[in-house]
Design a protein around this motif. Structure first.
Motif, PDB file in Angstrom:
ATOM      1  N   LYS A  47       1.315  -1.522   0.234  1.00  0.00           N
ATOM      2  CA  LYS A  47      -0.142  -0.060   0.367  1.00  0.00           C
ATOM      3  C   LYS A  47       0.577   0.682   0.068  1.00  0.00           C
ATOM      4  CE  LYS A  47      -4.165   1.974   0.611  1.00  0.00           C
ATOM      5  NZ  LYS A  47      -5.034   1.631  -0.533  1.00  0.00           N
ATOM      6  N   TYR A  48       2.255   1.533   0.932  1.00  0.00           N
ATOM      7  CA  TYR A  48       2.849   2.257   1.109  1.00  0.00           C
ATOM      8  C   TYR A  48       3.294   2.958  -0.890  1.00  0.00           C
ATOM      9  CZ  TYR A  48       6.880   4.974   1.523  1.00  0.00           C
ATOM     10  OH  TYR A  48       7.818   6.248   2.066  1.00  0.00           O
ATOM     11  N   TYR A  49       3.953   1.746  -1.511  1.00  0.00           N
ATOM     12  CA  TYR A  49       3.951   1.457  -2.391  1.00  0.00           C
ATOM     13  C   TYR A  49       2.925   2.540  -3.622  1.00  0.00           C
ATOM     14  CZ  TYR A  49       8.565   0.368  -0.918  1.00  0.00           C
ATOM     15  OH  TYR A  49      10.001   0.311   0.480  1.00  0.00           O
ATOM     16  N   ASN A  50       2.333   1.846  -3.328  1.00  0.00           N
ATOM     17  CA  ASN A  50       0.752   2.179  -4.423  1.00  0.00           C
ATOM     18  C   ASN A  50       0.699   0.710  -5.393  1.00  0.00           C
ATOM     19  OD1 ASN A  50      -2.139   3.215  -5.009  1.00  0.00           O
ATOM     20  ND2 ASN A  50      -0.781   4.768  -6.855  1.00  0.00           N
ATOM     21  N   ILE A  51       0.982  -0.387  -4.979  1.00  0.00           N
ATOM     22  CA  ILE A  51       1.101  -1.693  -6.232  1.00  0.00           C
ATOM     23  C   ILE A  51      -0.363  -2.595  -5.570  1.00  0.00           C
ATOM     24  CG2 ILE A  51       1.931  -4.114  -6.276  1.00  0.00           C
ATOM     25  CD1 ILE A  51       4.736  -2.530  -5.291  1.00  0.00           C
TER      26      ILE A  51
ATOM     27  N   GLN B 139       9.905  -0.377  -9.306  1.00  0.00           N
ATOM     28  CA  GLN B 139       8.943   0.612  -9.437  1.00  0.00           C
ATOM     29  C   GLN B 139      10.013   2.069 -10.271  1.00  0.00           C
ATOM     30  OE1 GLN B 139       7.029   1.782  -5.709  1.00  0.00           O
ATOM     31  NE2 GLN B 139       5.145   1.540  -7.328  1.00  0.00           N
ATOM     32  N   GLU B 140       9.462   2.790 -11.132  1.00  0.00           N
ATOM     33  CA  GLU B 140      10.371   3.623 -11.923  1.00  0.00           C
ATOM     34  C   GLU B 140      11.323   4.133 -10.968  1.00  0.00           C
ATOM     35  OE1 GLU B 140      11.145   6.546 -15.700  1.00  0.00           O
ATOM     36  OE2 GLU B 140       9.669   4.983 -15.278  1.00  0.00           O
TER      37      GLU B 140
ATOM     38  N   ASP C 164       3.364   6.060  -9.342  1.00  0.00           N
ATOM     39  CA  ASP C 164       2.123   5.697 -10.207  1.00  0.00           C
ATOM     40  C   ASP C 164       2.169   4.640 -10.570  1.00  0.00           C
ATOM     41  OD1 ASP C 164       4.006   6.708 -11.567  1.00  0.00           O
ATOM     42  OD2 ASP C 164       2.866   8.648 -12.856  1.00  0.00           O
ATOM     43  N   THR C 165       3.093   3.277 -10.886  1.00  0.00           N
ATOM     44  CA  THR C 165       3.084   2.916 -12.231  1.00  0.00           C
ATOM     45  C   THR C 165       4.156   1.847 -11.702  1.00  0.00           C
ATOM     46  OG1 THR C 165       5.774   3.334 -12.826  1.00  0.00           O
ATOM     47  CG2 THR C 165       3.105   4.145 -14.568  1.00  0.00           C
ATOM     48  N   TYR C 166       4.083   0.597 -12.127  1.00  0.00           N
ATOM     49  CA  TYR C 166       5.054  -0.827 -11.578  1.00  0.00           C
ATOM     50  C   TYR C 166       5.578  -2.095 -12.610  1.00  0.00           C
ATOM     51  CZ  TYR C 166       0.563  -2.925 -10.254  1.00  0.00           C
ATOM     52  OH  TYR C 166      -0.740  -2.997 -10.112  1.00  0.00           O
TER      53      TYR C 166
END
Length: 283
Positions: A57-61, A243-244, A257-259
């Motif tokens: 959740k921290y990394y928005n995955i 993640q970039e 925002d992406t992974y």
């Protein structure tokens, strides 16, 4: 005098009674042990999922990409079943010794030292390392251990303690009826409720602890793909999640925002330690 003492149950009698029980119900125990292990393993995997959900959740995955490495072979389930049975025996003994001896040393040993060691062992199995985070986890999880010990060792093992905690039948009719209502069934219901409450709060705590773990993380693996840098977020035997990112000396910026979810084969990872880690959108 001899007539009176012949009914006294010695420690040897108790041991023989336990051995006789295992001898009589060997087949049933052998059958139920892997089933108990399978159930416990499923509960542990659920906890690992909840813990990792806080991290992801921290990394928005998306939670669909959470890597869970559960083991369901029969040997593992048997081992887990034996551990559950052992914990039941430990909880029962911890409660019994505490009630009988009523000594601070006994309570300190069975309710603090041993549970802390158990927490550390479980944390090492989960995180595959021993560090400050594992030690803190062992302390934080102590209240949940106390609830489990009381729930299992007293509420569910209450019939075992009848010789040292007899039901007190009151003379007053109202109190007498009240004491009758609190029987074996009532203690089991209480134990089940306490276990459920402990699991719920434990799950919430596990989620928050892993979110904090992601916040404090400072060592990241960096992967170069087509001249772009990516931070390694999670990996398993055959899968990695990236993640970039942008690496600037001791600062790392992760774009959440992406992974990417890729196979692990042929991926070169180089690890760096950063003093500052930031997350933001790539826009």
């Amino acid at each position: 005098m001899m007539e009176k003492n012949k009914y006294i149950i010695t420690r040897k009698d108790k041991i023989n009674k336990v051995l006789e029980f295992f001898k009589t119900y060997t087949a049933q125990i052998a059958l139920i042990t892997p089933i108990i292990g399978l159930v416990f393993n499923s509960i542990m995997n659920t906890y690992l999922y909840i813990m990792d959900y806080g991290f992801y959740k921290y990394y928005n995955i998306d939670k669909e990409n959470i890597i869970i490495t559960g083991t369901y072979n029969i040997y593992y389930c048997i081992i887990m079943g034996i551990m559950v049975i052992f914990y039941f025996c430990y909880s029962t003994l911890a409660v019994r010794r505490s009630i009988k001896e009523k000594k601070i040393v006994t309570i300190f040993l069975w309710w603090l030292i041993f549970p802390f060691i158990i927490n550390i062992v479980i944390s090492i199995v989960i995180f595959n390392e021993l560090d400050v985070y594992v030690l803190v986890s062992g302390l934080v999880l102590l209240p949940f251990q106390w609830i489990l010990i009381f729930s299992i060792g007293y509420c569910y093992a209450w019939p075992i303690h009848r010789d040292i905690v007899p039901l007190k039948i009151k003379k007053e009719k109202r109190k007498k009826n009240l004491s009758k209502r609190w029987g074996e069934k009532d203690y089991k219901i209480l134990g089940l409720l306490l276990i459920m409450v402990s699991l719920i709060f434990g799950g919430i705590l596990a989620y928050k602890m892993n979110f904090k773990e992601a916040e404090k993380k400072r060592i990241y693996g960096i992967v170069n793909i087509e001249h772009n840098e990516y931070a390694l977020i999670r990996s398993s035997d055959d899968k990695i999640i990236l993640q970039e990112c942008k690496k600037e000396k001791e600062k790392l910026t992760i774009y959440t925002d992406t992974y990417l979810s890729l196979k692990k084969e042929g991926i070169l990872v180089k690890y760096y330690k950063f003093t500052d880690v930031d997350r933001q959108n790539s826009d």
